[in-house]
Design a protein around this motif. Structure first.
Motif, PDB file in Angstrom:
ATOM      1  N   LEU A   1       0.760  -1.326   0.149  1.00 58.13           N
ATOM      2  CA  LEU A   1      -0.060  -0.065  -0.077  1.00 58.13           C
ATOM      3  C   LEU A   1       0.858   1.217  -0.013  1.00 58.13           C
ATOM      4  N   GLU A   2       2.079   1.350   0.739  1.00 57.53           N
ATOM      5  CA  GLU A   2       2.802   2.571   0.817  1.00 57.53           C
ATOM      6  C   GLU A   2       3.582   2.436  -0.377  1.00 57.53           C
ATOM      7  N   SER A   3       3.813   1.557  -1.087  1.00 59.73           N
ATOM      8  CA  SER A   3       4.539   1.662  -2.420  1.00 59.73           C
ATOM      9  C   SER A   3       3.416   2.368  -3.370  1.00 59.73           C
ATOM     10  N   LEU A   4       2.297   1.788  -3.480  1.00 59.67           N
ATOM     11  CA  LEU A   4       1.537   2.407  -4.345  1.00 59.67           C
ATOM     12  C   LEU A   4       1.296   3.805  -4.023  1.00 59.67           C
ATOM     13  N   GLU A   5       0.915   4.278  -2.918  1.00 55.34           N
ATOM     14  CA  GLU A   5       0.674   5.611  -2.495  1.00 55.34           C
ATOM     15  C   GLU A   5       1.654   6.518  -3.022  1.00 55.34           C
ATOM     16  N   ALA A   6       3.047   6.140  -2.615  1.00 51.95           N
ATOM     17  CA  ALA A   6       4.007   6.873  -3.074  1.00 51.95           C
ATOM     18  C   ALA A   6       4.041   7.049  -4.524  1.00 51.95           C
ATOM     19  N   ARG A   7       3.483   6.175  -5.366  1.00 56.97           N
ATOM     20  CA  ARG A   7       3.814   6.512  -6.875  1.00 56.97           C
ATOM     21  C   ARG A   7       2.571   7.503  -7.254  1.00 56.97           C
ATOM     22  N   GLN A   8       1.266   7.406  -6.859  1.00 53.73           N
ATOM     23  CA  GLN A   8       0.265   8.038  -7.287  1.00 53.73           C
ATOM     24  C   GLN A   8      -0.892   8.054  -6.350  1.00 53.73           C
ATOM     25  N   SER A   9      -1.692   9.063  -6.502  1.00 51.94           N
ATOM     26  CA  SER A   9      -2.908   9.393  -5.361  1.00 51.94           C
ATOM     27  C   SER A   9      -3.960   8.623  -5.209  1.00 51.94           C
ATOM     28  N   THR A  10      -4.372   8.073  -6.308  1.00 49.86           N
ATOM     29  CA  THR A  10      -5.383   6.939  -6.712  1.00 49.86           C
ATOM     30  C   THR A  10      -4.690   5.876  -7.513  1.00 49.86           C
ATOM     31  N   TRP A  11      -5.397   4.688  -7.215  1.00 49.97           N
ATOM     32  CA  TRP A  11      -5.183   3.359  -8.174  1.00 49.97           C
ATOM     33  C   TRP A  11      -6.048   2.449  -8.230  1.00 49.97           C
ATOM     34  N   GLY A  12      -6.160   1.473  -9.266  1.00 46.07           N
ATOM     35  CA  GLY A  12      -6.925   0.593  -9.116  1.00 46.07           C
ATOM     36  C   GLY A  12      -6.318  -0.841  -9.087  1.00 46.07           C
ATOM     37  N   ARG A  13      -7.153  -1.995  -9.701  1.00 49.99           N
ATOM     38  CA  ARG A  13      -6.922  -3.333  -9.362  1.00 49.99           C
ATOM     39  C   ARG A  13      -5.615  -3.495 -10.193  1.00 49.99           C
ATOM     40  N   ALA A  14      -5.556  -3.199 -11.199  1.00 47.69           N
ATOM     41  CA  ALA A  14      -4.352  -3.310 -12.429  1.00 47.69           C
ATOM     42  C   ALA A  14      -3.202  -3.130 -11.715  1.00 47.69           C
ATOM     43  N   ASP A  15      -3.198  -1.759 -11.028  1.00 50.18           N
ATOM     44  CA  ASP A  15      -2.036  -1.196 -10.295  1.00 50.18           C
ATOM     45  C   ASP A  15      -1.573  -1.946  -9.050  1.00 50.18           C
ATOM     46  N   VAL A  16      -2.525  -2.810  -8.357  1.00 48.03           N
ATOM     47  CA  VAL A  16      -2.104  -3.633  -7.378  1.00 48.03           C
ATOM     48  C   VAL A  16      -1.517  -4.831  -7.884  1.00 48.03           C
ATOM     49  N   ALA A  17      -2.101  -5.560  -8.931  1.00 52.10           N
ATOM     50  CA  ALA A  17      -1.616  -6.735  -9.546  1.00 52.10           C
ATOM     51  C   ALA A  17      -0.354  -6.435  -9.968  1.00 52.10           C
ATOM     52  N   GLU A  18       0.073  -5.110 -10.520  1.00 47.86           N
ATOM     53  CA  GLU A  18       1.369  -4.960 -11.043  1.00 47.86           C
ATOM     54  C   GLU A  18       2.427  -5.226  -9.823  1.00 47.86           C
ATOM     55  N   ALA A  19       2.097  -4.343  -8.886  1.00 46.75           N
ATOM     56  CA  ALA A  19       2.828  -4.410  -7.566  1.00 46.75           C
ATOM     57  C   ALA A  19       3.186  -5.824  -7.121  1.00 46.75           C
ATOM     58  N   LEU A  20       1.913  -6.572  -7.026  1.00 44.36           N
ATOM     59  CA  LEU A  20       2.159  -8.061  -6.702  1.00 44.36           C
ATOM     60  C   LEU A  20       2.810  -9.165  -7.334  1.00 44.36           C
ATOM     61  N   ALA A  21       2.729  -8.789  -8.733  1.00 44.16           N
ATOM     62  CA  ALA A  21       3.345  -9.973  -9.826  1.00 44.16           C
ATOM     63  C   ALA A  21       4.748  -9.748  -9.534  1.00 44.16           C
ATOM     64  N   VAL A  22       5.418  -8.757  -9.033  1.00 48.41           N
ATOM     65  CA  VAL A  22       6.935  -8.681  -9.052  1.00 48.41           C
ATOM     66  C   VAL A  22       7.368  -9.622  -7.667  1.00 48.41           C
ATOM     67  N   GLU A  23       6.516  -9.556  -6.889  1.00 48.72           N
ATOM     68  CA  GLU A  23       6.892 -10.353  -5.697  1.00 48.72           C
ATOM     69  C   GLU A  23       6.645 -11.794  -5.674  1.00 48.72           C
ATOM     70  N   VAL A  24       5.574 -12.416  -6.275  1.00 50.60           N
ATOM     71  CA  VAL A  24       5.160 -13.618  -6.145  1.00 50.60           C
ATOM     72  C   VAL A  24       5.881 -14.895  -6.831  1.00 50.60           C
ATOM     73  N   ALA A  25       6.529 -14.570  -7.886  1.00 47.76           N
ATOM     74  CA  ALA A  25       6.840 -15.754  -8.599  1.00 47.76           C
ATOM     75  C   ALA A  25       7.772 -16.697  -8.047  1.00 47.76           C
TER      76      ALA A  25
END
Length: 440
Positions: free
Chosen positions: A352-376
């Motif tokens: 959440l902190e990472s998303l908020e640092a990049r943009q003021s509002t965000w959607g589901r696609a933004d969350v998926a982008e952030a998570l995809a880097v972590e889960v492989a």
């Protein structure tokens, strides 16, 4: 990596011409593979196996069933009519980091087969993600209501080289602009805006899925994942990667020229989105005929091996190192650290902190982008990556720290057309119907 562009009614011809002279030539070692049907709606229609030029023309050129020639709703507009060019579909492409293409091209047959299988699985997972989150059509006055469809009719083409003749395994997926509404089986147009919205997330899922597949299949190790979600196979020489990246170097040089020209004209620097658009334009403008010289697959591989040796990176010197379980240059190589999404509040807070640092509002696609880097690294397959990202996204969006803006859940008796998350499917707000979810 995933590319995405609109395709006019004549755009399919480029891909048909890239196939080569036919199946016989491919199996003799010449040319590229024939296209094959993919997508949930293609499967529902009984479209399987290879795709021929006549079928391509019917579907992408005229908006008709590729086999029966039956009209699938309205015909496409050829050329420009009323200032708008008809959109027959969308051309997507999935290309792995260069080190993976080098393993495919320079290693033995068994390794090459595993790389190809991993790539195919990662493309399939990304396509499933797109069909889950970007396979909608629009209905109602002004197309204000967004409704689900039966998925895509698409054709996939696997190519082996870059336009400069370097090894570059990649897949083009042409998604038809014709989709079938799930509610009444009417043929309507794909809402391309959602496709562009989730394209980056799909590309990251492709790359994460590819890492998961190759970690399981070949036990390779990885360099740290960068901010773009890319990682190279540890042990593949950086100099060799650079040597076989001539096409990218050409595009980057042209993109730099375009950015410089635009900045001079506008007297300001260009943002990240504008630079990405310049890169896409540069790729198109610098595109030339592929350099293959009619070589067979065996001849191409032999040429690539000679080039690698002449560049000081003979395959026998580094392949064993790269394919040793988790070792490179005699050192244990650690891949990008992974954490199980949702396993602890700290992880959710960090994303959440990472998303908020990049943009003021965000959607589901933004969350998926952030998570995809972590889960492989915690997933055993590309499809597991997709499912894990979706599940983690649902969990994160349900967190108490997340606030939805302008997309309150709609009771079933208020508006019957809703997405799986119970939010209304209106493209633009109107009385009684709120827009897509935009958590912040």
């Amino acid at each position: 990596m995933m590319g995405l562009a609109k395709m006019g009614p004549e755009g399919w011809r480029y891909y048909a011409e890239e196939i080569g002279l036919g199946r016989e030539d491919y199996f003799a070692g010449h040319g590229e593979e024939q296209g094959r049907w993919v997508g949930r709606c293609a499967e529902a229609l009984g479209l399987t196996g290879t795709v021929g030029p006549e079928e391509m023309e019917r579907l992408f050129g005229h908006g008709r069933h590729p086999v029966t020639d039956k009209a699938l709703g309205r015909r496409f507009a050829h050329g420009k009519q009323g200032g708008a060019e008809g959109v027959a579909g969308y051309a997507t492409s999935f290309s792995p980091p260069k080190s993976i293409s080098l393993l495919w091209a320079l290693a033995g047959e068994s390794v090459s087969d595993e790389v190809r299988a991993a790539h195919d699985a990662a493309v399939a997972a990304a396509l499933e993600f797109l069909q889950d989150h970007a396979a909608f059509t629009r209905r109602g006055k002004g197309g204000a209501v967004q409704v689900p469809t039966d998925g895509y009719i698409a054709a996939a083409f696997v190519h082996r080289t870059s336009r400069a003749g370097d090894p570059q395994l990649h897949t083009h997926v042409l998604v038809s602009g014709k989709v079938r509404a799930s509610a009444d089986a009417r043929w309507l147009s794909l809402d391309g805006r959602e496709l562009f919205e989730v394209a980056k997330a799909a590309g990251l899922i492709y790359k994460a899925g590819l890492r998961a597949e190759l970690t399981r299949r070949l036990r390779v190790a990885w360099t740290p994942v960068d901010r773009a979600g890319a990682s190279e196979v540890a042990g593949v020489p950086a100099g060799l990667i650079e040597h076989f990246s001539r096409r990218r170097a050409e595009v980057e040089a042209r993109a730099a020229q375009l950015v410089s020209q635009k900045e001079t004209a506008l007297s300001r620097s260009r943002g990240a989105t504008e630079r990405a658009a310049a890169f896409q334009l540069a790729a198109y403008q610098s595109r030339a005929a592929k350099v293959t010289g009619g070589e067979t697959s065996a001849e191409m591989r032999a040429r690539w091996c000679r080039e690698a040796s002449e560049a000081g990176h003979a395959p026998e010197r580094w392949l064993t190192v790269a394919l040793e379980p988790g070792t490179a240059n005699g050192q244990r190589v650690r891949g990008h650290a992974a954490r199980v999404p949702g396993s602890q509040d700290a992880f959710v807070a960090e994303v959440l902190e990472s998303l908020e640092a990049r943009q003021s509002t965000w959607g589901r696609a933004d969350v998926a982008e952030a998570l995809a880097v972590e889960v492989a690294p915690v997933a055993r397959s590309a499809d597991a990556v997709r499912k894990l990202v979706d599940a983690a996204t649902d969990e994160l969006l349900a967190d108490s720290q997340v606030v939805r803006l302008g997309a309150e859940p709609v009771p079933p008796d208020t508006f019957p057309l809703r997405r799986k998350d119970a939010t209304a499917q209106c493209v633009t707000p109107r009385p009684g119907c709120s827009g897509p979810s935009k958590p912040s």
